[in-house]
Structure formats: C-alpha cells, structure tokens
Design a protein around this motif. Sequence first.
Motif, PDB file in Angstrom:
ATOM      1  N   TYR A 100       0.835  -1.215   0.000  1.00 58.03           N
ATOM      2  CA  TYR A 100       0.000   0.000   0.000  1.00 58.03           C
ATOM      3  C   TYR A 100       0.863   1.257   0.000  1.00 58.03           C
ATOM      4  N   PHE A 101       2.017   1.218   0.652  1.00 56.87           N
ATOM      5  CA  PHE A 101       2.838   2.415   0.814  1.00 56.87           C
ATOM      6  C   PHE A 101       3.811   2.635  -0.342  1.00 56.87           C
ATOM      7  N   ASN A 102       3.939   1.683  -1.256  1.00 52.24           N
ATOM      8  CA  ASN A 102       4.811   1.879  -2.406  1.00 52.24           C
ATOM      9  C   ASN A 102       4.237   2.969  -3.303  1.00 52.24           C
ATOM     10  N   PHE A 103       5.099   3.724  -3.924  1.00 48.36           N
ATOM     11  CA  PHE A 103       4.644   4.770  -4.852  1.00 48.36           C
ATOM     12  C   PHE A 103       5.731   4.992  -5.888  1.00 48.36           C
ATOM     13  N   GLY A 104       5.435   5.744  -6.921  1.00 48.30           N
ATOM     14  CA  GLY A 104       6.443   5.886  -7.962  1.00 48.30           C
ATOM     15  C   GLY A 104       6.355   7.171  -8.748  1.00 48.30           C
ATOM     16  N   ARG A 105       7.298   7.285  -9.667  1.00 52.80           N
ATOM     17  CA  ARG A 105       7.385   8.417 -10.589  1.00 52.80           C
ATOM     18  C   ARG A 105       7.780   7.885 -11.969  1.00 52.80           C
ATOM     19  N   ILE A 106       7.375   8.616 -12.993  1.00 51.17           N
ATOM     20  CA  ILE A 106       7.719   8.264 -14.375  1.00 51.17           C
ATOM     21  C   ILE A 106       8.403   9.472 -15.006  1.00 51.17           C
ATOM     22  N   LEU A 107       9.595   9.263 -15.519  1.00 55.66           N
ATOM     23  CA  LEU A 107      10.352  10.327 -16.192  1.00 55.66           C
ATOM     24  C   LEU A 107      10.395  10.056 -17.683  1.00 55.66           C
ATOM     25  N   LYS A 108       9.881  10.992 -18.459  1.00 55.62           N
ATOM     26  CA  LYS A 108      10.048  10.930 -19.917  1.00 55.62           C
ATOM     27  C   LYS A 108      11.478  11.335 -20.221  1.00 55.62           C
ATOM     28  N   VAL A 109      12.216  10.446 -20.854  1.00 56.63           N
ATOM     29  CA  VAL A 109      13.655  10.660 -21.038  1.00 56.63           C
ATOM     30  C   VAL A 109      13.883  11.767 -22.065  1.00 56.63           C
ATOM     31  N   PRO A 110      14.667  12.781 -21.705  1.00 53.61           N
ATOM     32  CA  PRO A 110      14.941  13.868 -22.648  1.00 53.61           C
ATOM     33  C   PRO A 110      15.921  13.436 -23.738  1.00 53.61           C
ATOM     34  N   GLY A 111      15.623  13.803 -24.972  1.00 55.80           N
ATOM     35  CA  GLY A 111      16.531  13.494 -26.078  1.00 55.80           C
ATOM     36  C   GLY A 111      16.535  12.021 -26.424  1.00 55.80           C
ATOM     37  N   VAL A 112      17.594  11.597 -27.074  1.00 51.63           N
ATOM     38  CA  VAL A 112      17.763  10.199 -27.490  1.00 51.63           C
ATOM     39  C   VAL A 112      18.831   9.582 -26.589  1.00 51.63           C
ATOM     40  N   ARG A 113      18.419   8.616 -25.790  1.00 46.88           N
ATOM     41  CA  ARG A 113      19.338   8.017 -24.825  1.00 46.88           C
ATOM     42  C   ARG A 113      19.291   6.498 -24.962  1.00 46.88           C
ATOM     43  N   THR A 114      20.458   5.890 -24.943  1.00 49.15           N
ATOM     44  CA  THR A 114      20.555   4.434 -24.989  1.00 49.15           C
ATOM     45  C   THR A 114      20.396   3.877 -23.574  1.00 49.15           C
ATOM     46  N   PRO A 115      20.114   2.582 -23.443  1.00 48.12           N
ATOM     47  CA  PRO A 115      20.066   1.997 -22.103  1.00 48.12           C
ATOM     48  C   PRO A 115      21.355   2.202 -21.318  1.00 48.12           C
ATOM     49  N   ALA A 116      22.498   2.121 -21.976  1.00 47.67           N
ATOM     50  CA  ALA A 116      23.768   2.305 -21.267  1.00 47.67           C
ATOM     51  C   ALA A 116      23.875   3.709 -20.692  1.00 47.67           C
TER      52      ALA A 116
END
Length: 415
Positions: free
Chosen positions: A35-51
């Motif tokens: 119940y206490f877990n929560f989160g955020r979502i960030l739209k990644v700026p620009g073109v970024r690889t997983p690395a």
Amino acid sequence: MTVPFAAADSGSGPLTWGQLAIWDAIERTAPDDRYFNFGRILKVPGVRTPAEVCAALGGLVAAHGALRTRLDLAGPRPRQRLAARGELPVERCSGDPEAVLAGLSARAFDYQAEWPLRVALVMDGPRVGHVVLAFCHVAADGLGADVAVRDLRVLLLRGAAALAGRSAPRPLDLAHWQAGPEGRRVAARAARLWEKVPHEVMFDRRAGAGERPRVRRAQLASPAMELAVRAVAARHRTSTSTVLLAATAALVGRMTERERCAVLPIASNRFRRDTARIVGMVSQEGVFALDGTGRPFGELLRAADPAALRAYRSAFHDPADRMRGGWAQPLCCFNDQRPARPDPAPCAPEEIRAVLPASRMSWPLGQDRLNCRFCVHVTGNLEVSLTADTVYLPRPEIEGFLYGLERLLVTEAGA
C-alpha cells in the motif's frame, strides 16, 4: 540488467523520525504494506541508450544515500545501513509506463535485503522512452522522490559533472542530529503541542462485520469541488488545503457525533536546510484539533487556520515520544498530495453548478489491513479519495462522505 554504483560514504545508525513513523505504519499494515509503495515516471529527454540511462541511474544512487540504504531488523529497534557500493537491478521492457509502474509497486519491498528503489526502462525502439521508478516509502516521501527525478533528469542532460561537488543531505546525518541535543529540544517543543490534544479515537464504534477485503478506497473526481474549494479559500483568505482539512474535520465530527474532531494531517517537514532537498522520508503526521464541528463552516474556517499552523509545527516530532506519551491517536488522517496546489480564485456559482454532473466515483483499491481506519487523500486536479475500514465505516458511508464533502463545499461557495 544491473547498474553498479559506488560512493565514498557508508555507515549505520538509528532511523530518522520520518522513517520511524512510516515503519510503524508498515508493521501495522503488513502483509498489505505494498500500500505504501509509490512511484514516478520520467520521460527521457533526447535520445538516450540503455547504457546512458544506466550510467545516470548509477550516479543518482551514489549521490543520494537514501537510495542505497536498507534496514537492519535484527536488534530490538530497527536501524538503517548505508552501503557505499552495490548493484541495482533494472528491468528493460516495453508497454504503457503507468502499467509498468503498477507492476513494480505491486509487491512489498524486502526492507532488509532489497534496495529501496525499483527501476524499469521502457523502450521506444532502440532508445529509452521512459524511466519508471518505484520507491520504498522508508527511503523517500513524495517530495523526496521529486528531488530524485529532477536530479536524474539533470544527469541525463548534463552528465555526472552536474552533481559533482553538490553534497546531498543524508538520512543518516539527519538521524544523528535528531538524536542529539538540538534534535531533542525540537522534539520536546513538538511533544508539548501533542500533549494538549486528548487521546481520542474518532472511529471507535463498529458498524458491522465489514467486507472482504475489509479496507476499501473510493475516489471522487469532481471539477465542481475544485472550483468550489478555490472560491471558498479566496473568500476566507486561506489556502485550499486548509479548506479541505477543515471540511474533512467538520464532516468527521458530524459522522462520529463529536463536537471536537482530531485529524492527523501529513506535513512535508521540508523547512530546514538539511531537509529541503533531501531524498528521504521526512513527512510526518501532525495533530489538528477543531472544536465545535457543528458550527457554520465559515466560523470553522476562522478557527482552522491557527489549528493547521499548530498541526504543521507538531509534525516534526519523535514518534517514540508519541508512543510513550499516550498522545492523540484518532486513526483519522488527511494527506494533501498535490504537488502544485491551485491558488484561491473566485468563481461564479453558475460555473460550479454547470460542472456538477461531471463528478465521477470509482473504487480503485481493496485490501485486508491498514494502519488507519479513515484516511483522506487529495491528488491531481482535486481528486479526493477516502480509504476506510468497512468494519467502522461501511461502503455506503464511504461514498456518502465524499459526496457530502462535495456538497458542503459547493454550498459554501454559493452554488
């Protein structure tokens, strides 16, 4: 995938007051403490690889001690353990980021073994489209999570040099300060405010056997209530949060047939230099007491402003004092989680009436255990939810409270 991180500091110590408060809530809610877990979502700026994104994540965890802190539960009291280095698991997936966040948050954290941050990279072809972060509440509150997201965005845009030389406050340092002489003086001042409010449970009478699952949440999205709250706040020269807190107390007083209502509002506690930018669990409950809940609402609002100020001053307190002192335990909470709270603004009654048909009720949550019997949350564009124990407040009364709150505020706005 795993993300290595390395920092120069490590150590152990007691929990901060905020960590102690949420740990008590977690223990009383387990095994439903997801119940206490929560989160955020960030739209990644620009073109970024997983690395590239993983490198930024490593820098973020290294910079903020809370994100590499786990609990030691072996002794009589929980302690925090700050690690200098380690590896953070990261999922790589595709799909709707909101659904990914729901999946990351769906199970409780292992507070001793697991890092207090879960991460997923949501791919958009070969690049990362979004970073999804699920936080353990022992490690961060909502504003602390916002600090982490801002710093992650800075790291993605400008690299590790952007945070170089900037010393982030650590929960471990805050805990040591709170245990020291100055912290004890602050705790004593807060204790005096709590001691003035009698111990009282607001919902103390069972209404029946309850449902299965026992705890239910109803949520009302009401454009009319949003306009009405801003109009009432403008007329009485107060904040929209105080209007909602006072209205909640008024209705709880009427429902429980009490002239005096005690509510625990959640305060951010980010008024000190060592808490303003901390990624940590700093927010805590203060105690808000309102007398004469049957009075006209305008009179209640005049009393609510100083009561709210006292409540926020009482929120930066040592929960251990509260447990020893028999302080108010109303099991009735209020949490205004809006990151930006709209300014008070007059509104014509006909505009409020025109959007009343747009109100929508939903039931997004059900579970068996919760540390509180009655908890109001305010989110987004004034979406108000009530999570309650159906043994004390059956489903029709949960729904009735939310529509009653809307009706009270719309009427007060003259609509």
